[in-house]
Design a protein around this motif. Structure first.
Motif, short mmCIF file in Angstrom:
data_model
loop_
_atom_site.label_atom_id
_atom_site.label_comp_id
_atom_site.label_asym_id
_atom_site.label_seq_id
_atom_site.Cartn_x
_atom_site.Cartn_y
_atom_site.Cartn_z
N ILE A 45 36.40 26.84 14.66
CA ILE A 45 35.86 26.26 13.57
C ILE A 45 35.30 24.87 14.06
CG2 ILE A 45 35.77 25.14 11.45
CD1 ILE A 45 37.73 27.57 10.72
N ILE A 46 35.94 24.07 14.79
CA ILE A 46 35.62 22.79 15.06
C ILE A 46 34.51 22.82 16.16
CG2 ILE A 46 36.56 20.69 16.50
CD1 ILE A 46 39.32 21.26 15.37
N HIS A 47 34.43 23.62 17.11
CA HIS A 47 33.55 23.99 18.04
C HIS A 47 32.18 24.32 17.22
CE1 HIS A 47 36.58 25.10 21.50
NE2 HIS A 47 36.43 23.68 21.36
N TYR A 48 32.38 25.04 16.27
CA TYR A 48 31.19 25.22 15.31
C TYR A 48 30.33 23.96 15.08
CZ TYR A 48 28.28 26.59 11.12
OH TYR A 48 27.20 26.74 10.37
N TYR A 49 31.34 23.20 14.29
CA TYR A 49 30.77 21.80 13.61
C TYR A 49 30.25 20.86 14.91
CZ TYR A 49 32.18 23.67 9.03
OH TYR A 49 32.09 24.43 7.90
N LEU A 50 31.04 20.80 15.84
CA LEU A 50 30.50 19.98 16.98
C LEU A 50 28.93 20.40 17.25
CD1 LEU A 50 33.58 19.66 19.25
CD2 LEU A 50 32.47 17.84 17.91
N ALA A 51 28.70 21.61 17.37
CA ALA A 51 27.42 22.25 17.79
C ALA A 51 26.54 21.84 16.56
CB ALA A 51 27.25 23.53 17.89
N GLU A 52 26.97 21.89 15.27
CA GLU A 52 26.14 21.68 14.20
C GLU A 52 25.66 20.14 13.97
OE1 GLU A 52 24.46 24.15 12.03
OE2 GLU A 52 24.75 25.07 13.55
N GLU A 89 28.15 13.99 25.07
CA GLU A 89 29.37 13.51 26.03
C GLU A 89 30.50 13.48 25.10
OE1 GLU A 89 32.11 12.67 28.73
OE2 GLU A 89 30.05 14.04 28.75
N GLN A 90 30.29 12.77 23.82
CA GLN A 90 31.25 12.47 22.92
C GLN A 90 31.76 13.70 22.37
OE1 GLN A 90 28.58 9.98 20.56
NE2 GLN A 90 30.21 8.09 20.63
N LYS A 91 30.85 15.00 21.99
CA LYS A 91 31.25 16.11 21.50
C LYS A 91 32.24 16.59 22.53
CE LYS A 91 27.42 16.78 18.73
NZ LYS A 91 26.38 17.81 18.23
N ARG A 92 32.02 16.36 23.97
CA ARG A 92 32.96 17.31 24.92
C ARG A 92 34.23 16.63 24.89
NH1 ARG A 92 27.56 17.95 27.83
NH2 ARG A 92 27.96 15.69 28.72
N GLN A 93 34.47 15.34 24.94
CA GLN A 93 35.49 14.54 24.86
C GLN A 93 36.22 14.84 23.51
OE1 GLN A 93 34.20 10.51 25.18
NE2 GLN A 93 33.96 10.68 27.20
N PHE A 94 35.64 14.92 22.28
CA PHE A 94 36.14 15.35 21.10
C PHE A 94 36.79 16.69 21.17
CE2 PHE A 94 36.56 16.67 16.77
CZ PHE A 94 36.79 15.45 16.09
N ALA A 95 36.16 17.69 21.86
CA ALA A 95 36.87 18.97 22.04
C ALA A 95 37.87 19.09 22.82
CB ALA A 95 35.75 20.06 22.60
N GLN A 96 37.85 18.20 23.94
CA GLN A 96 39.04 18.20 24.71
C GLN A 96 40.49 17.77 24.02
OE1 GLN A 96 39.12 19.74 28.06
NE2 GLN A 96 41.27 19.27 27.60
N GLN A 97 40.09 16.56 23.09
CA GLN A 97 41.12 16.24 22.42
C GLN A 97 41.77 17.00 21.47
OE1 GLN A 97 38.75 12.58 21.21
NE2 GLN A 97 40.84 11.59 21.04
N ILE A 98 40.99 17.76 20.93
CA ILE A 98 41.57 19.09 19.86
C ILE A 98 42.39 20.14 20.87
CG2 ILE A 98 40.92 20.86 18.28
CD1 ILE A 98 40.60 17.95 17.53
N ALA A 99 41.53 20.33 22.04
CA ALA A 99 42.52 21.49 22.76
C ALA A 99 43.79 20.94 23.41
CB ALA A 99 41.52 21.63 23.91
#
Length: 213
Positions: A45-52, A89-99
């Motif tokens: 879900i987080i990946h979905y919203y990062l894209a949106e 780039e911020q979205k990639r960093q955010f996704a890594q923090q969640i992972a």
């Protein structure tokens, strides 16, 4: 430069640099008991919203644990840069923090949903988003440690509150009315506080996850 031309130029530059009204999103993750097994769904879900979400929008993810009214329970937060390359780039960093968080998370003994919602409203009011959204990824069974009080009035005017993946408890299977009462009680509490309420349990329907309803 002539005065009229100067004024027009300044107005144009101002319009180019002003930030458009933004969307603010705060996602609360229930980390109590066995609900941590559901967090891989939350990651999708987080990946979905990062894209949106767009440049200029704000996104934060916080955990619901035994005492959630604390900045330490914010897992990741960001207001995306207006430059698309920087925002990506911020979205990639955010996704890594969640992972990283999901890989290491430990279950909490209690479930302070109200404390998490207070943190969410505080964050979204501070960033000043034009559209404020709180998503709660939880079974919505609040359970507080002894001595904790959450008898507070939520202030949710202009907030959209969406419950996600509201799984049934074992006791709900024995008495489905418990589940219905839990949903009704939360809906009444959110709407009495001025917020908009909806539930999404079918996470495969991405159209339902859209914040534009």
């Amino acid at each position: 430069m002539k005065p009229l031309l100067l004024i027009i130029t300044l107005l144009f530059l101002s319009a180019c640099t002003q930030q458009a009204p933004t969307t603010g999103l705060y996602l609360l993750l229930d980390t109590s008991g066995t609900y941590t097994k559901e967090l891989k769904k939350a990651q999708q879900i987080i990946h979905y919203y990062l894209a949106e979400l767009n440049p200029g929008d704000s996104f934060a993810v916080g955990r619901i644990d035994s005492a959630s009214f604390s900045e330490k329970d914010i897992i990741a937060k960001v207001t995306f840069d207006l430059r698309p390359s920087k925002a990506n780039e911020q979205k990639r960093q955010f996704a890594q923090q969640i992972a990283d968080f999901i890989d290491e998370v430990e279950s909490s003994a209690y479930t302070d949903i109200t404390g998490g919602m207070l943190m969410a409203t505080e964050y979204l009011n501070e960033v000043g988003s034009a559209q404020k959204n709180i998503l709660i990824f939880s079974d919505l069974q609040e359970d507080l440690p002894k001595g904790y009080s959450r008898d507070v009035n939520l202030s949710l005017n202009d907030f959209n509150v969406i419950a996600l993946n509201v799984t049934k408890l074992r006791s709900d299977n024995q008495d489905p009315q418990q589940y219905m009462n839990r949903m009704s009680n939360w809906q009444n509490r959110i709407e009495d506080a001025g917020g908009q309420w909806r539930i999404i349990n079918d996470l495969e329907r991405q159209a339902a996850l859209s914040l534009q309803q």
